[in-house]
Each structure stands twice: as structure tokens, then as C-alpha cells.
Design a protein around this motif. Structure first.
Motif, PDB file in Angstrom:
ATOM      1  N   ARG A  50       0.848  -1.192   0.000  1.00  0.00           N
ATOM      2  CA  ARG A  50       0.000   0.000   0.000  1.00  0.00           C
ATOM      3  C   ARG A  50       0.882   1.239   0.000  1.00  0.00           C
ATOM      4  O   ARG A  50       1.874   1.324   0.713  1.00  0.00           O
ATOM      5  CB  ARG A  50      -0.911   0.013   1.233  1.00  0.00           C
ATOM      6  N   GLU A  51       0.475   2.225  -0.801  1.00  0.00           N
ATOM      7  CA  GLU A  51       1.203   3.492  -0.838  1.00  0.00           C
ATOM      8  C   GLU A  51       0.915   4.280   0.446  1.00  0.00           C
ATOM      9  O   GLU A  51      -0.246   4.458   0.830  1.00  0.00           O
ATOM     10  CB  GLU A  51       0.763   4.319  -2.046  1.00  0.00           C
ATOM     11  N   VAL A  52       1.983   4.739   1.118  1.00  0.00           N
ATOM     12  CA  VAL A  52       1.807   5.486   2.375  1.00  0.00           C
ATOM     13  C   VAL A  52       2.333   6.913   2.262  1.00  0.00           C
ATOM     14  O   VAL A  52       2.479   7.593   3.272  1.00  0.00           O
ATOM     15  CB  VAL A  52       2.512   4.754   3.542  1.00  0.00           C
ATOM     16  N   TYR A  53       2.613   7.380   1.024  1.00  0.00           N
ATOM     17  CA  TYR A  53       3.131   8.742   0.895  1.00  0.00           C
ATOM     18  C   TYR A  53       2.148   9.811   1.399  1.00  0.00           C
ATOM     19  O   TYR A  53       2.580  10.886   1.839  1.00  0.00           O
ATOM     20  CB  TYR A  53       3.534   9.036  -0.555  1.00  0.00           C
ATOM     21  N   PRO A  54       0.806   9.580   1.381  1.00  0.00           N
ATOM     22  CA  PRO A  54      -0.072  10.617   1.956  1.00  0.00           C
ATOM     23  C   PRO A  54       0.205  10.864   3.428  1.00  0.00           C
ATOM     24  O   PRO A  54      -0.030  11.971   3.931  1.00  0.00           O
ATOM     25  CB  PRO A  54      -1.484  10.039   1.734  1.00  0.00           C
ATOM     26  N   TRP A  55       0.696   9.852   4.157  1.00  0.00           N
ATOM     27  CA  TRP A  55       1.018  10.046   5.564  1.00  0.00           C
ATOM     28  C   TRP A  55       2.154  11.056   5.749  1.00  0.00           C
ATOM     29  O   TRP A  55       2.317  11.603   6.830  1.00  0.00           O
ATOM     30  CB  TRP A  55       1.422   8.722   6.203  1.00  0.00           C
ATOM     31  N   LEU A  56       2.945  11.276   4.707  1.00  0.00           N
ATOM     32  CA  LEU A  56       4.028  12.260   4.764  1.00  0.00           C
ATOM     33  C   LEU A  56       3.601  13.604   4.199  1.00  0.00           C
ATOM     34  O   LEU A  56       4.039  14.658   4.674  1.00  0.00           O
ATOM     35  CB  LEU A  56       5.244  11.731   3.992  1.00  0.00           C
ATOM     36  N   LEU A  57       2.746  13.575   3.182  1.00  0.00           N
ATOM     37  CA  LEU A  57       2.350  14.828   2.548  1.00  0.00           C
ATOM     38  C   LEU A  57       1.441  15.671   3.442  1.00  0.00           C
ATOM     39  O   LEU A  57       1.557  16.908   3.455  1.00  0.00           O
ATOM     40  CB  LEU A  57       1.649  14.536   1.212  1.00  0.00           C
ATOM     41  N   TRP A  58       0.547  15.029   4.184  1.00  0.00           N
ATOM     42  CA  TRP A  58      -0.333  15.803   5.058  1.00  0.00           C
ATOM     43  C   TRP A  58       0.446  16.513   6.164  1.00  0.00           C
ATOM     44  O   TRP A  58       0.231  17.721   6.391  1.00  0.00           O
ATOM     45  CB  TRP A  58      -1.419  14.904   5.651  1.00  0.00           C
ATOM     46  N   PRO A  59       1.378  15.860   6.887  1.00  0.00           N
ATOM     47  CA  PRO A  59       2.201  16.605   7.856  1.00  0.00           C
ATOM     48  C   PRO A  59       3.041  17.693   7.193  1.00  0.00           C
ATOM     49  O   PRO A  59       3.238  18.777   7.768  1.00  0.00           O
ATOM     50  CB  PRO A  59       3.091  15.519   8.474  1.00  0.00           C
ATOM     51  N   ALA A  60       3.552  17.428   5.979  1.00  0.00           N
ATOM     52  CA  ALA A  60       4.338  18.440   5.277  1.00  0.00           C
ATOM     53  C   ALA A  60       3.488  19.663   4.989  1.00  0.00           C
ATOM     54  O   ALA A  60       3.944  20.815   5.132  1.00  0.00           O
ATOM     55  CB  ALA A  60       4.902  17.858   3.982  1.00  0.00           C
ATOM     56  N   LEU A  61       2.231  19.437   4.555  1.00  0.00           N
ATOM     57  CA  LEU A  61       1.340  20.563   4.284  1.00  0.00           C
ATOM     58  C   LEU A  61       1.040  21.334   5.557  1.00  0.00           C
ATOM     59  O   LEU A  61       1.025  22.586   5.555  1.00  0.00           O
ATOM     60  CB  LEU A  61       0.037  20.043   3.654  1.00  0.00           C
ATOM     61  N   ALA A  62       0.842  20.629   6.676  1.00  0.00           N
ATOM     62  CA  ALA A  62       0.568  21.308   7.943  1.00  0.00           C
ATOM     63  C   ALA A  62       1.763  22.153   8.382  1.00  0.00           C
ATOM     64  O   ALA A  62       1.595  23.305   8.825  1.00  0.00           O
ATOM     65  CB  ALA A  62       0.217  20.261   9.012  1.00  0.00           C
ATOM     66  N   LEU A  63       2.966  21.596   8.252  1.00  0.00           N
ATOM     67  CA  LEU A  63       4.156  22.362   8.629  1.00  0.00           C
ATOM     68  C   LEU A  63       4.381  23.552   7.705  1.00  0.00           C
ATOM     69  O   LEU A  63       4.864  24.614   8.138  1.00  0.00           O
ATOM     70  CB  LEU A  63       5.385  21.450   8.621  1.00  0.00           C
ATOM     71  N   LEU A  64       4.044  23.407   6.430  1.00  0.00           N
ATOM     72  CA  LEU A  64       4.185  24.518   5.496  1.00  0.00           C
ATOM     73  C   LEU A  64       3.255  25.670   5.877  1.00  0.00           C
ATOM     74  O   LEU A  64       3.645  26.843   5.847  1.00  0.00           O
ATOM     75  CB  LEU A  64       3.884  24.035   4.078  1.00  0.00           C
ATOM     76  N   LEU A  65       2.013  25.340   6.251  1.00  0.00           N
ATOM     77  CA  LEU A  65       1.076  26.371   6.702  1.00  0.00           C
ATOM     78  C   LEU A  65       1.543  27.012   8.005  1.00  0.00           C
ATOM     79  O   LEU A  65       1.399  28.233   8.200  1.00  0.00           O
ATOM     80  CB  LEU A  65      -0.318  25.763   6.875  1.00  0.00           C
ATOM     81  N   LEU A  66       2.122  26.186   8.897  1.00  0.00           N
ATOM     82  CA  LEU A  66       2.646  26.729  10.153  1.00  0.00           C
ATOM     83  C   LEU A  66       3.793  27.683   9.889  1.00  0.00           C
ATOM     84  O   LEU A  66       3.876  28.768  10.500  1.00  0.00           O
ATOM     85  CB  LEU A  66       3.100  25.575  11.046  1.00  0.00           C
ATOM     86  N   GLU A  67       4.672  27.301   8.977  1.00  0.00           N
ATOM     87  CA  GLU A  67       5.817  28.174   8.647  1.00  0.00           C
ATOM     88  C   GLU A  67       5.347  29.492   8.046  1.00  0.00           C
ATOM     89  O   GLU A  67       5.851  30.570   8.389  1.00  0.00           O
ATOM     90  CB  GLU A  67       6.733  27.438   7.676  1.00  0.00           C
TER      91      GLU A  67
END
Length: 330
Positions: free
Chosen positions: A301-318
Motif C-alpha cells: 500500500r502506498e503510504v506517501y499521503p502520511w508524509l504529505l499531510w504533515p508536510a502541508l501542515a508544517l508549510l502552513l505553520l511556517e
């Protein structure tokens, strides 16, 4: 866990350039006559706190790079207990197979259609086996070689019809052709199911000779005699084109079929109705099961969404911190 494109992790080396570094050039970019006003409004340590923004940006890009490498979650390879056999089904398609002495769901059916129905279930019950199909009447014809593509095999079975080969019953030649298909097989077990409704009256090889060849190759042969005992209704067209039924004598050479089975270590079966035919193939199916160990792979199973969602959250935080608490003054 695995990475589908691990070479993309080389991009992580470029992130070093984004890490905050201590400035060595102390020359002023903009000259002011006095910095007293700026020192009054700028909080202490603002420069060090703004380094957090660079770290956040580096983490976001790091997560994005790992996501591009496509991490996948699955299970390890395991060894499972399965069953696999090489089987050749020999089916008589001579003219006598049109006799309608079988009944399916209360409807009169000819022998060939009844055999097709039973063989379809036989194939469905053996998904791990390579199965081939040899049709015969006056001569044998390989309709399908040994294959694991059972969908394609059943398509070829559906196309089997009376009249596609010159009429007759070449039992010996059919058995020889089926044996030849299994001659090079390395399966732990291999056998032939040969079904006919008549006597051998064609072909260049006698059933006894073909049986001896199969026995020498350690290939079991299960023979099946299909048809009612006595007289069977055979469809014909009258002068006006209507279907009428003429009684036909059922003449199965049971001694020859028994001899073939005996010489090869198989068994002879007699099926006089559809239910009996179904039970015959079910009994053969239960008798011929060869266990072996085979690897099993589960889908990843592809699990890259588990990394992209935290990345998006950190980008908004930054972005939020850069415009509020850690905003850079002119």
C-alpha cells in the motif's frame, strides 16, 4: 516497508543548502544614521527565532522528498501450503455426444453441454493447477495446452462443439495426445481425465498402447463413460424441420476404459446422469491434490499521503509564523 523509488532520496542532500547558517558578512545592507529606534521595537533574539522558519521549511521539503520516493507498506514474503497439479482433460466431441439423456435443472441437455457445465466447476475448484484441454472424435485436437489462464481455457471449452472434427471415436490417439502434453511436466502430480460415450473405432494408436505409454511416464488416467444405460434420445430433424428424437443404443466400451485406468493407476467411472457426472469429477478432484510450498506476496500500500499531510501542515505553520510572531521587520 519499502521505497518504490529510493534513488530520489539523493535530493535530501540539497536540503543542506536550506539550513540556516550564521552570517559571516557583517556589512550593512541598508545604512541608518541610528539603530536605536529598531532596537527598541525588535524583541531580543529575533534572529535566532527566525531560524525556526528555515528548519520548518527544510523539514517540509524533506518530507516531500521522502514522499516522492513512494514508501510502501506491506508484509514480508511467506511460504504457504498450496496444491498444484498438471491436468489434461480429454473430452469426446463425436456425434453421439448430442444425445440428450442428461437433465440440468429439469431441462433436457445433451451430453456435451452437461460435460461443459461439470468441467467448468472442476476448473474453478483447482485455481493453482495448470490445466489443458484435448478434444477428440475421429482424431484428437489440442484445444488448449497446459495453462494457468483458466479464463482463456474456459473460453476454448465453450467453443467446443460436435462436428468441429471428423466423426469417430479415437480413444487411443486422444490418450496419446494428452500424454504427450504431460510428457515434459515437472509437476509433483499429473493426470488425465478422459471422457467418452462410445467405443474406439478410429485413430492409429490402440487404447492399450496409449495406456502403457502413460503408465511408463507415471501419468494416471481417470476414464469416464458418459451416457444412460440402454437407449438414449438422439435429436433429429423431420421432413418439416421439427426436432424429433430417435432412440439410440448407448454402446460404451467399459472393459477398455477399465483397462486404461488399471494400467495407469487411475480409476474408471460410469456416469449415467448429470448428478452422477458431477460427483465423478468431484471425486477425482478430491483424490488428486498434491501439496507444495510456494511463496506468497501481498500487495503493498502506498503510504506517501502520511508524509504529505504533515508536510502541508508544517508549510502552513511556517507561513503563519513568518507573517505573525516571527515576522521580519524592514
Amino acid at each position: 516497508m519499502r521505497l518504490a523509488d529510493p534513488w530520489l532520496l539523493l535530493l535530501l542532500g540539497a536540503l543542506v543548502l536550506l539550513l540556516p547558517r550564521r552570517r559571516t558578512d557583517r556589512s550593512a545592507a541598508v545604512r541608518y544614521p541610528s539603530l536605536d529606534v529598531l532596537r527598541a521595537v525588535a524583541p531580543a533574539g529575533a534572529g535566532r527565532r527566525r531560524a525556526i522558519l528555515g528548519l520548518l521549511r527544510a523539514v517540509v521539503l524533506g518530507l516531500a522528498v521522502v514522499a516522492l520516493a513512494r514508501p510502501q507498506l506491506g508484509t514480508a514474503e511467506t511460504s504457504v501450503h498450496r496444491e498444484g497439479v498438471d491436468v489434461v482433460l480429454g473430452v469426446d466431441v463425436s456425434g453421439s455426444m448430442l444425445a440428450e439423456d442428461f437433465t440440468i435443472d429439469g431441462k433436457r441437455t445433451n451430453r456435451l453441454d452437461a460435460v461443459k457445465d461439470v468441467v467448468r466447476q472442476f476448473v474453478a475448484d483447482r485455481p493453482q493447477d495448470r490445466i489443458g484441454l484435448v478434444l477428440f472424435s475421429g482424431r484428437p485436437y489440442t484445444q488448449a495446452p497446459l495453462t494457468l489462464d483458466h479464463g482463456w481455457l474456459l473460453q476454448n471449452l465453450a467453443r467446443a462443439s460436435v462436428g468441429m472434427i471428423e466423426d469417430g471415436t479415437a480413444i487411443g490417439s486422444a490418450l496419446a495426445a494428452a500424454t504427450n502434453r504431460l510428457r515434459a511436466s515437472t509437476a509433483p502430480s499429473k493426470f488425465i481425465v478422459l471422457l467418452t460415450d462410445g467405443q474406439s473405432n478410429a485413430g492409429n494408436i490402440t487404447p492399450e498402447t496409449a495406456a502403457e505409454a502413460a503408465g511408463a511416464l507415471r501419468i494416471k488416467v481417470y476414464t469416464v463413460g458418459a451416457g444412460t444405460r440402454g437407449m438414449a434420445p438422439f435429436p433429429m430433424k423431420d421432413f418439416f424441420g421439427n426436432t424429433v428424437y430417435r432412440p439410440m443404443q448407448v454402446d460404451i466400451d467399459e472393459p477398455t476404459l477399465e483397462t486404461i485406468a488399471q494400467k495407469t493407476g487411475g480409476r474408471f467411472f460410469r456416469a449415467t446422469d448429470f448428478e452422477g457426472l458431477r460427483q465423478v469429477y468431484a471425486e477425482i478432484d478430491r483424490a488428486e491434490k498434491a501439496p507444495f510450498e510456494a511463496p506468497e506476496f501481498l500487495d503493498y500500500r502506498e503510504v506517501y499521503p502520511w508524509l504529505l499531510w504533515p508536510a502541508l501542515a508544517l508549510l502552513l505553520l511556517e507561513a503563519g509564523l513568518g507573517e505573525t510572531l516571527l515576522r521580519k521587520l524592514p
